[in-house]
Motif scaffolding. Structure first.
Motif, PDB file in Angstrom:
ATOM      1  N   CYS A 121      34.783  26.642  43.595  1.00 37.57           N
ATOM      2  CA  CYS A 121      34.578  27.859  42.805  1.00 37.57           C
ATOM      3  C   CYS A 121      35.901  28.296  42.168  1.00 37.57           C
ATOM      4  O   CYS A 121      36.953  28.238  42.800  1.00 37.57           O
ATOM      5  CB  CYS A 121      34.057  28.986  43.692  1.00 37.57           C
ATOM      6  N   GLN A 122      35.828  28.743  40.924  1.00 37.03           N
ATOM      7  CA  GLN A 122      37.007  29.230  40.218  1.00 37.03           C
ATOM      8  C   GLN A 122      36.615  30.406  39.323  1.00 37.03           C
ATOM      9  O   GLN A 122      35.563  30.396  38.692  1.00 37.03           O
ATOM     10  CB  GLN A 122      37.625  28.138  39.353  1.00 37.03           C
ATOM     11  N   ARG A 123      37.491  31.389  39.258  1.00 39.73           N
ATOM     12  CA  ARG A 123      37.234  32.540  38.393  1.00 39.73           C
ATOM     13  C   ARG A 123      37.117  32.114  36.931  1.00 39.73           C
ATOM     14  O   ARG A 123      36.319  32.664  36.176  1.00 39.73           O
ATOM     15  CB  ARG A 123      38.351  33.568  38.557  1.00 39.73           C
ATOM     16  N   SER A 124      37.887  31.120  36.527  1.00 43.44           N
ATOM     17  CA  SER A 124      37.880  30.672  35.131  1.00 43.44           C
ATOM     18  C   SER A 124      36.554  30.036  34.729  1.00 43.44           C
ATOM     19  O   SER A 124      36.271  29.882  33.538  1.00 43.44           O
ATOM     20  CB  SER A 124      39.006  29.674  34.885  1.00 43.44           C
ATOM     21  N   LEU A 125      35.726  29.648  35.708  1.00 44.11           N
ATOM     22  CA  LEU A 125      34.442  29.019  35.410  1.00 44.11           C
ATOM     23  C   LEU A 125      33.338  30.043  35.137  1.00 44.11           C
ATOM     24  O   LEU A 125      32.227  29.659  34.758  1.00 44.11           O
ATOM     25  CB  LEU A 125      34.023  28.103  36.567  1.00 44.11           C
TER      26      LEU A 125
ATOM     27  N   HIS B 169      35.997  46.001  51.999  1.00 45.24           N
ATOM     28  CA  HIS B 169      37.148  45.162  52.315  1.00 45.24           C
ATOM     29  C   HIS B 169      37.426  44.180  51.178  1.00 45.24           C
ATOM     30  O   HIS B 169      38.552  44.077  50.690  1.00 45.24           O
ATOM     31  CB  HIS B 169      36.904  44.382  53.604  1.00 45.24           C
ATOM     32  N   SER B 170      36.387  43.461  50.722  1.00 45.22           N
ATOM     33  CA  SER B 170      36.567  42.482  49.652  1.00 45.22           C
ATOM     34  C   SER B 170      35.214  42.085  49.082  1.00 45.22           C
ATOM     35  O   SER B 170      34.169  42.296  49.700  1.00 45.22           O
ATOM     36  CB  SER B 170      37.320  41.232  50.162  1.00 45.22           C
ATOM     37  N   LEU B 171      35.244  41.494  47.893  1.00 46.23           N
ATOM     38  CA  LEU B 171      34.048  41.066  47.181  1.00 46.23           C
ATOM     39  C   LEU B 171      34.111  39.566  46.914  1.00 46.23           C
ATOM     40  O   LEU B 171      35.176  39.029  46.564  1.00 46.23           O
ATOM     41  CB  LEU B 171      33.906  41.792  45.838  1.00 46.23           C
ATOM     42  N   TYR B 172      32.937  38.896  47.026  1.00 44.60           N
ATOM     43  CA  TYR B 172      32.860  37.450  46.811  1.00 44.60           C
ATOM     44  C   TYR B 172      31.619  37.119  45.991  1.00 44.60           C
ATOM     45  O   TYR B 172      30.594  37.806  46.069  1.00 44.60           O
ATOM     46  CB  TYR B 172      32.802  36.703  48.151  1.00 44.60           C
TER      47      TYR B 172
ATOM     48  N   GLN C  33      31.548  27.977  49.697  1.00 45.04           N
ATOM     49  CA  GLN C  33      30.844  28.367  48.474  1.00 45.04           C
ATOM     50  C   GLN C  33      31.272  29.715  47.926  1.00 45.04           C
ATOM     51  O   GLN C  33      30.661  30.216  46.989  1.00 45.04           O
ATOM     52  CB  GLN C  33      29.334  28.408  48.744  1.00 45.04           C
ATOM     53  N   GLY C  34      32.285  30.339  48.493  1.00 39.02           N
ATOM     54  CA  GLY C  34      32.658  31.681  48.084  1.00 39.02           C
ATOM     55  C   GLY C  34      33.857  31.723  47.161  1.00 39.02           C
ATOM     56  O   GLY C  34      34.758  30.889  47.245  1.00 39.02           O
ATOM     57  N   LEU C  35      33.876  32.731  46.277  1.00 35.98           N
ATOM     58  CA  LEU C  35      35.014  32.992  45.398  1.00 35.98           C
ATOM     59  C   LEU C  35      35.397  34.455  45.554  1.00 35.98           C
ATOM     60  O   LEU C  35      34.582  35.349  45.312  1.00 35.98           O
ATOM     61  CB  LEU C  35      34.652  32.711  43.938  1.00 35.98           C
TER      62      LEU C  35
ATOM     63  N   GLN D 112      41.368  41.660  49.754  1.00 36.61           N
ATOM     64  CA  GLN D 112      42.088  40.619  50.490  1.00 36.61           C
ATOM     65  C   GLN D 112      41.167  39.447  50.784  1.00 36.61           C
ATOM     66  O   GLN D 112      40.109  39.600  51.380  1.00 36.61           O
ATOM     67  CB  GLN D 112      42.642  41.187  51.794  1.00 36.61           C
ATOM     68  N   ASP D 113      41.596  38.258  50.386  1.00 34.72           N
ATOM     69  CA  ASP D 113      40.772  37.053  50.522  1.00 34.72           C
ATOM     70  C   ASP D 113      40.835  36.527  51.954  1.00 34.72           C
ATOM     71  O   ASP D 113      41.911  36.192  52.454  1.00 34.72           O
ATOM     72  CB  ASP D 113      41.259  35.990  49.540  1.00 34.72           C
ATOM     73  N   VAL D 114      39.659  36.436  52.597  1.00 37.20           N
ATOM     74  CA  VAL D 114      39.616  35.914  53.975  1.00 37.20           C
ATOM     75  C   VAL D 114      39.376  34.403  54.015  1.00 37.20           C
ATOM     76  O   VAL D 114      39.511  33.784  55.073  1.00 37.20           O
ATOM     77  CB  VAL D 114      38.513  36.616  54.794  1.00 37.20           C
ATOM     78  N   ILE D 115      39.010  33.811  52.885  1.00 37.23           N
ATOM     79  CA  ILE D 115      38.628  32.394  52.885  1.00 37.23           C
ATOM     80  C   ILE D 115      39.734  31.480  53.413  1.00 37.23           C
ATOM     81  O   ILE D 115      39.452  30.562  54.191  1.00 37.23           O
ATOM     82  CB  ILE D 115      38.164  31.960  51.482  1.00 37.23           C
ATOM     83  N   PRO D 116      41.011  31.686  53.040  1.00 38.12           N
ATOM     84  CA  PRO D 116      42.058  30.783  53.575  1.00 38.12           C
ATOM     85  C   PRO D 116      42.180  30.821  55.093  1.00 38.12           C
ATOM     86  O   PRO D 116      42.774  29.905  55.679  1.00 38.12           O
ATOM     87  CB  PRO D 116      43.335  31.302  52.905  1.00 38.12           C
TER      88      PRO D 116
END
Length: 271
Positions: A29-33, A58-61, A134-136, A141-145
């Protein structure tokens, strides 16, 4: 007899997730897409969530086809995840529901706007796998990493374990409310296709959520059931209003998927 046509649609079959050298899935997933006409919808969804939730947020995906650049007008939903510090109360949940309805009425090319609220404590098991693969992250704050990496394994099996209950619920709804045939068809048939791919996923050694690719790879391993899978794919893309035909199909092909999953589970247990 069912009047549902048995046709395999002509469509872009999608792509598998890329894998690292160690075999972990690469989140593509990429914001540019996120392109027009989806971009204004996504931006308005983000703004509505931030304003509506305030400091609860907290954050949006975003997940699904939109952040992968594969969204199809008239077919693809907006699948949003709202990550909060604490569970939402009824009033805040209603705010999100109202926002989703408003956006669905305004952006008619998007069949459904779905907003899934999760808390930080929910990020384990299936939800952690879903977000990691599958999340972007769009806001906060990004929890994915910080989530564990995922390989092609039973951890990715999402639809098969609940398929029997899903079929029972849809069958009951269809028998009691004929007017819901189109919406129930549109909901259950993609689940049939993805459940079918989950049967062969470990043999493939690859992962996809794309419907066309899922159907094609299923047919390689289960050629005798390819006709049923092609029909599930057709109905996922072009839902039918034929309630009787849909009920028969769900009983036959859906029932076969449930039984085959049971057989596979038994074989795994024996080995």
């Amino acid at each position: 007899m069912s009047t549902i046509p048995n046709l395999a649609p002509d469509l872009n079959f999608g792509r598998f997730w890329l894998l690292t050298e160690e075999g972990y899935l690469i989140n593509d997933c990429q914001r540019s897409l996120i392109q027009d006409p989806w971009l204004p919808l996504v931006e308005e969804w983000m703004e509505g969530c931030v304003v509506g939730l305030g400091d609860r947020l907290h954050s949006l995906y975003l997940r699904g086809s939109i952040p992968r650049g594969l969204a199809v007008q008239g077919l693809s939903d907006l699948d949003g995840i709202v990550l909060t510090h604490q569970p939402l109360d009824d009033l805040t949940t209603q705010i999100l529901f109202t926002l989703a309805q408003k956006l669905s009425r305004r952006y008619l090319f998007c069949p459904k706007v779905e907003i899934l609220p999760l808390t930080l404590d929910d990020l384990r098991g299936d939800w952690a796998v879903l977000l990691a693969t599958q999340g972007l992250n769009l806001w906060g704050q990004d929890v994915i990493p910080h989530l564990p990496p995922v390989k092609v394994s039973p951890a990715l099996v999402h639809y098969l374990p609940t398929l029997e209950q899903d079929l029972q619920r849809v069958t009951t709804e269809l028998r009691h409310s004929p007017t819901c045939t189109l919406s129930r068809c549109r909901w259950i048939c993609p689940r049939l296709v993805r459940a079918g791919f989950e049967l062969v996923m470990e043999s493939e050694g690859q992962f996809t959520r794309d419907l066309g690719l899922s159907a094609v790879r299923f047919g390689v391993y289960y050629p005798q059931q390819a006709r049923g899978m092609n029909l599930a794919l057709k109905l996922a893309l072009e839902p039918t209003g034929d309630r009787g035909g849909l009920l028969v199909f769900l009983q036959q092909f859906g029932g076969w998927l449930v039984r085959e999953f049971g057989v596979n589970q038994q074989n795994s247990f024996l080995h």
